[in-house]
Design a protein around this motif. Structure first.
Motif, mmCIF file in Angstrom:
data_model
loop_
_atom_site.group_PDB
_atom_site.id
_atom_site.type_symbol
_atom_site.label_atom_id
_atom_site.label_comp_id
_atom_site.label_asym_id
_atom_site.label_seq_id
_atom_site.Cartn_x
_atom_site.Cartn_y
_atom_site.Cartn_z
ATOM 1 N N MET A 1 0.846 -1.195 0.000
ATOM 2 C CA MET A 1 0.000 0.000 0.000
ATOM 3 C C MET A 1 0.885 1.249 0.000
ATOM 4 O O MET A 1 1.876 1.312 0.709
ATOM 5 N N ASN A 2 0.512 2.238 -0.801
ATOM 6 C CA ASN A 2 1.259 3.479 -0.905
ATOM 7 C C ASN A 2 1.043 4.322 0.349
ATOM 8 O O ASN A 2 -0.077 4.751 0.642
ATOM 9 N N LEU A 3 2.139 4.560 1.104
ATOM 10 C CA LEU A 3 2.020 5.272 2.379
ATOM 11 C C LEU A 3 1.531 6.700 2.186
ATOM 12 O O LEU A 3 0.659 7.176 2.930
ATOM 13 N N THR A 4 2.100 7.400 1.203
ATOM 14 C CA THR A 4 1.691 8.787 0.959
ATOM 15 C C THR A 4 0.215 8.878 0.613
ATOM 16 O O THR A 4 -0.515 9.745 1.116
ATOM 17 N N ASN A 5 -0.232 7.985 -0.242
ATOM 18 C CA ASN A 5 -1.636 7.962 -0.634
ATOM 19 C C ASN A 5 -2.534 7.666 0.560
ATOM 20 O O ASN A 5 -3.609 8.254 0.718
ATOM 21 N N THR A 6 -2.090 6.756 1.429
ATOM 22 C CA THR A 6 -2.873 6.404 2.619
ATOM 23 C C THR A 6 -2.981 7.582 3.574
ATOM 24 O O THR A 6 -4.059 7.871 4.119
ATOM 25 N N ALA B 1 -2.720 10.727 2.775
ATOM 26 C CA ALA B 1 -3.455 11.818 2.139
ATOM 27 C C ALA B 1 -4.947 11.540 2.050
ATOM 28 O O ALA B 1 -5.771 12.452 2.247
ATOM 29 N N PHE B 2 -5.315 10.285 1.761
ATOM 30 C CA PHE B 2 -6.715 9.997 1.465
ATOM 31 C C PHE B 2 -7.373 9.013 2.427
ATOM 32 O O PHE B 2 -8.458 8.513 2.150
ATOM 33 N N LEU B 3 -6.725 8.793 3.551
ATOM 34 C CA LEU B 3 -7.344 8.032 4.635
ATOM 35 C C LEU B 3 -7.179 8.763 5.966
ATOM 36 O O LEU B 3 -8.160 9.070 6.637
ATOM 37 N N VAL B 4 -5.945 9.089 6.322
ATOM 38 C CA VAL B 4 -5.686 9.747 7.604
ATOM 39 C C VAL B 4 -6.111 11.213 7.570
ATOM 40 O O VAL B 4 -6.846 11.692 8.456
ATOM 41 N N PHE B 5 -5.646 11.954 6.558
ATOM 42 C CA PHE B 5 -5.918 13.386 6.502
ATOM 43 C C PHE B 5 -7.407 13.724 6.427
ATOM 44 O O PHE B 5 -7.859 14.657 7.116
ATOM 45 N N PRO B 6 -8.221 13.031 5.635
ATOM 46 C CA PRO B 6 -9.652 13.357 5.604
ATOM 47 C C PRO B 6 -10.311 13.274 6.968
ATOM 48 O O PRO B 6 -11.077 14.171 7.362
ATOM 49 N N TYR B 7 -10.026 12.220 7.724
ATOM 50 C CA TYR B 7 -10.645 12.092 9.039
ATOM 51 C C TYR B 7 -10.077 13.101 10.030
ATOM 52 O O TYR B 7 -10.795 13.578 10.919
ATOM 53 N N LEU B 8 -8.806 13.456 9.877
ATOM 54 C CA LEU B 8 -8.216 14.489 10.722
ATOM 55 C C LEU B 8 -8.893 15.832 10.467
ATOM 56 O O LEU B 8 -9.252 16.558 11.408
ATOM 57 N N ALA B 9 -9.080 16.158 9.193
ATOM 58 C CA ALA B 9 -9.711 17.430 8.831
ATOM 59 C C ALA B 9 -11.172 17.466 9.267
ATOM 60 O O ALA B 9 -11.646 18.475 9.812
#
Length: 230
Positions: free
Chosen positions: A1-6, A8-16
């Motif tokens: 799994m691409n760490l940057t993609n994860t 950006a589009f898994l961790v960051f959305p829920y953080l925001a």
């Protein structure tokens, strides 16, 4: 799994989104007297009225379009005779009109704050950051509509539904064009920033005016018929 993609589009959305919800709740409880748009209308109206009207209509229609077009599965549209291609055409023309209005309105509001001296004095760094963020989000979104005809119903749309309904699948975003990723990430960043800006007034929109009773005029009661007359 691409760490940057994860990230950006898994961790960051829920953080925001968490910051958006918790931040607004905290500010309303702890600092309710600052819960307003900090209007500068009394300082300048000539540029404000067209700018704020165009922007608000544009951003409102944009939000409605995003919610209806991305959160509702394509299978529902198919049931009413709107296939993917027709859905994309509707999204293109409505997005073009609403996005252009939101972008033009935000540009006009920033231009007002930069060029009108009385507004410059009252403008804070927070105001500039807010308007710059709005210009970035609406500008990149409008650019995607005009210059990119990417079919997003198989990638971005299901990814957003996954985030909203807690079934995230960040791998859907791996092959999405960079400009769309910038639009999404900047929009999420603006949502996370909104509790700390004048954007909190989105929750204070006077929608109850639509439900209020009309003003009732009553005939003046004469002193003779008044129950308080001596």
């Amino acid at each position: 799994m691409n760490l940057t993609n994860t990230l950006a589009f898994l961790v960051f959305p829920y953080l925001a989104l968490t910051t958006f919800v918790v931040g607004h709740a905290y500010r309303y409880i702890a600092d309710s007297f600052s819960w307003n748009a900090s209007s500068s209308e009394f300082l300048e109206k000539k540029i404000l009225y067209p700018g704020i009207t165009i922007f608000h209509w544009g951003i409102l229609l944009t939000l409605i379009g995003h919610a209806g077009g991305l959160l509702i599965p394509q299978s529902i549209f198919d049931m009413v005779g709107i296939d993917g291609q027709a859905h994309s055409r509707i999204a293109y023309w409505s997005g073009l009109a609403a996005g252009a209005a939101a972008f033009a309105g935000s540009i006009l509001l920033l231009w007002r704050r930069v060029t009108v001296k009385r507004i410059q004095v009252t403008t804070t760094i927070n105001d500039y950051v807010t308007l710059t963020g709005l210009i970035l989000v609406t500008g990149v979104g409008l650019s995607n509509v005009v210059f990119s005809h990417y079919y997003l119903l198989d990638t971005i749309a299901p990814w957003i539904r996954g985030i909203v309904f807690f079934r995230p699948n960040p791998e859907l975003m791996l092959e999405v064009p960079l400009s769309f990723k910038i639009h999404i990430l900047s929009a999420l960043a603006l949502l996370g920033f909104s509790p700390f800006s004048r954007l909190v007034h989105i929750w204070s929109a006077p929608f109850t005016y639509l439900l209020r009773r009309y003003i009732v005029f009553r005939r003046r009661v004469s002193e003779a018929s008044s129950p308080y007359a001596d």
